[in-house]
Design a protein around this motif. Sequence first.
Motif, PDB file in Angstrom:
ATOM      1  N   ASP B 110     -19.353 -22.312  15.848  1.00  0.00           N
ATOM      2  CA  ASP B 110     -18.653 -20.889  16.085  1.00  0.00           C
ATOM      3  C   ASP B 110     -19.556 -20.550  17.359  1.00  0.00           C
ATOM      4  N   ARG B 111     -20.026 -21.325  18.273  1.00  0.00           N
ATOM      5  CA  ARG B 111     -20.270 -21.050  19.553  1.00  0.00           C
ATOM      6  C   ARG B 111     -20.407 -22.321  20.364  1.00  0.00           C
ATOM      7  N   GLN B 112     -19.519 -23.123  20.180  1.00  0.00           N
ATOM      8  CA  GLN B 112     -19.303 -24.402  20.947  1.00  0.00           C
ATOM      9  C   GLN B 112     -18.881 -23.830  22.403  1.00  0.00           C
ATOM     10  N   PRO B 113     -19.295 -24.867  23.102  1.00  0.00           N
ATOM     11  CA  PRO B 113     -18.824 -24.737  24.752  1.00  0.00           C
ATOM     12  C   PRO B 113     -17.339 -25.052  24.844  1.00  0.00           C
ATOM     13  N   MET B 114     -16.671 -24.021  25.473  1.00  0.00           N
ATOM     14  CA  MET B 114     -15.058 -24.204  25.414  1.00  0.00           C
ATOM     15  C   MET B 114     -14.582 -24.000  26.890  1.00  0.00           C
ATOM     16  N   GLY B 117      -9.661 -22.746  25.601  1.00  0.00           N
ATOM     17  CA  GLY B 117      -9.365 -22.696  24.185  1.00  0.00           C
ATOM     18  C   GLY B 117      -9.802 -24.132  23.360  1.00  0.00           C
ATOM     19  N   ILE B 118     -10.151 -25.178  24.265  1.00  0.00           N
ATOM     20  CA  ILE B 118     -10.598 -26.221  23.690  1.00  0.00           C
ATOM     21  C   ILE B 118     -11.976 -26.581  23.679  1.00  0.00           C
ATOM     22  N   VAL B 119     -12.647 -26.887  22.533  1.00  0.00           N
ATOM     23  CA  VAL B 119     -14.116 -27.596  22.478  1.00  0.00           C
ATOM     24  C   VAL B 119     -14.378 -28.578  23.406  1.00  0.00           C
TER      25      VAL B 119
END
Lengths: 326, 514
Positions: B110-114, B117-119
């Motif tokens: 829930d706090r991935q580097p984005m 809109g893509i992880v």
Amino acid sequence: MKGLPPVLITAIVLVAGFALCAVQFPNIASTRVVGNLLTDNAFLGIVAAGMTFVIISGGIDLSVGSVIGFTTVFVALAIERWGVPPLVAFVAILALSAAFGAAMGAVIHVFDLPPFIVTLAGMFLARGASFLLSTESVPITAPVYSTVSDFALRMPGGGRLTSIAIIMLAIVIGGALLLHLTRFGANVYALGGSRTTASLMGVAVGKMTIKIYMLSSLLAGIAGIVFSFYTSAGYSLSAVGVELDSIAAVVIGGTLLTGGQGSVIGTFLGVLIQGMIQTYINFDGTLSSWWTKIATGVLLFAFIALQQGLVALARRPVRKSAGATT
Amino acid sequence: MEISSDPASPLLEVRGISKSFGAVRALQEVDFTLRAGEIHALLGENGAGKSTLIKVVTGVFARDAGIVRISGEEVAPRSAKAALGAGIATVYQEVNLLPNLSVAQNLFLDRQPMRFGIVREGEMRRRAKALLADFGLDIDVAAPLGNYSVAIQHVTAIARAMDLSARVLILDEPTASLDRHEVEILFGIMRKLAGRGIGIVFVSHFLDQVYEISDRITVLRNGRLVGERETASLPRLELIRMMLGRELAETTSARASATEHEAREICASFEGYGKAGYVAPFNLELRHGEVVGLAGLLGSGRTETARLVFGAERADRGQAKVGGAPVRLQTPRDGVRHGFGYCPEERKTDGIVAELSVRENIVLALQAKRGLHRPLSRREQDEIARRYVKMLDIRPPDPERPVGLLSGGNQQKVLLARWLATSPRLLVLDEPTRGIDVGAHAEIIRLIRELCDDGLSLLVISSELDEIVTYSDRVVVLRDRAHVEELAGGAIDVGNILAAIAADGAATAHEGRA
């Protein structure tokens, strides 16, 4: 991660099965047959992609077959009886089905009810509503239907990749990307791992539940439109039991029925396996088409047993020593 | 490591916390103070209120009274998530992470580097690796967390908490399922974090570890604060006394003399009996008409011994004999067949069936012993129930009342009655007086003595030392999952038991967990 071994097994089953079919009926190994297989199973592929999300998140959606049925009736009546332009009818039904899914998701989350019961209610509701609209088959004669149905990409070997097969492939690829590359996808797996833990780790469980069921119903709506292209009609009894076919495809595709693991690609392979069995029976000509169900049942059982075996293996404590550098 | 010298603003301040569950007062005006950079052990026996305190501080339970301050600022989190927002992170024994996700996903859920809109999977893995490297871990962060040992899962949970800028780290029994090497790694990490000014609350029942790692100790007992001490200046004996709450008032009882004890017939004996990683091999003789007490701290191997004796757990070494003949005790059924009975500690979950009536609960074990094809008639059932209700003075004396409606003491009596109905030769009682009021307490003890006088052999576990002293003919003292001392006759007193528990356990400390 993400359940690769089961997917590989599914792929092997598909290839081996296809090879067996091709040995017996060499004609099966043609782009023509493959093109037809994709066309015939387009709606199933779409709805199963949505089901994959639901099942990985630890839920189940029994309403999709009824949503497809309702969609075909709604679209047929809107275009043929109410004089609505097809595009408007499509947008309206997609909005309606998405809202329907969102409502089921909200009920599941807010009242903490089992998805099985809520979507079972949704199944009866949607099926009943489609009977309310019309009990007869309503043919669709709008020109856009013949245009879309006639459109196809030629494949080498004379096969036709029809427009609805293309839609299905696009949705499968889009679904796979959504599941594996986005935060939404990661949260779907998180929910399937443990709702409580996911919530403790900051995942907005309620919003996710609503979105997941919304996605499933939306894809069921799209599958319904595709189905209406496929049959050029709307009928309230269409797609009865498709929810079960799609669950079967998801499980055969290596997704854990208890959630937390799985893939859209696997589901796609599961759909192809079901289609392949159907094709084989058509080629044979002497077998009852119900053999499809029997074969699917056997495969389903085999895959569930396999998963249990894998889960049991995974539960065995693997103690790797901590790679400490301190 | 240095303890913050500024007592004016402790990192975490808990003042006057009270919490009741119905009529049970789980916490009464408890204070707790955690300074920045210290490792603070929170100790107490079962039911002392440690978990309740943690859950109140982290907002899992709403508190009835009291305040919690972090760096002088009052906080009132309503969920574990809110507590984390306030800077309090908890890592439970059961790791609260998702084993089906990759290590990297667990760290950054829930706090991935984005990007668009893509992880950014690569970036996320790079960061995860860097984060874990800080904790001395070099593992494949793309692999599912469930593939790794509990130790690594713990470290991952701690790393996540630290990356969420927690200032207070609560570790609830973090070492319970770790081996010695993993404990060392965890301790290294704890010291490192404390050095950075993080306050760590360490809940554990391994006293050796507490002495090894902690700067300060707070002891709770029965939901009350007993005291807060500096570890270095708190002798082990004193700590155990604080935990068990014995004032060393000499308790005496009419115990059988040593000679009388030798004369009694042996009911069951265990030689070199044990199970690797569970309880170290022990010798135990149980005689007819004798009460043997098992004393020790929580987690010392008391319940484990009882379960081995009854057959609820399989021994992997040693020989059990009943009436002189070798026997195999591999399942509870074996135990029941040889005339053993076992009243477990968790009365509510492992013992009574709350919905069934007193009568039905009493005949349960007897019926199981006879087998399903020889049902007890209703008349026999009524008679048995009536007899034990009268004999044990179960109140109200209504055999048809659901057991769930009875008080704790009477539920305990129903459990006793259940085993007595099978006419056992050996009865194992695990904490028979836990959670029941004082009056019922005395009555249960009187019953234990009476049963013993009737020739029954009893093995009783209790944390209440003066209780054990009152009814035992012999007392076996356990420490770190090994039997370390056997006291008999005049040697049985609270002081000797405490001394045996507190004896420097360096030699035997980690045997049980190796």
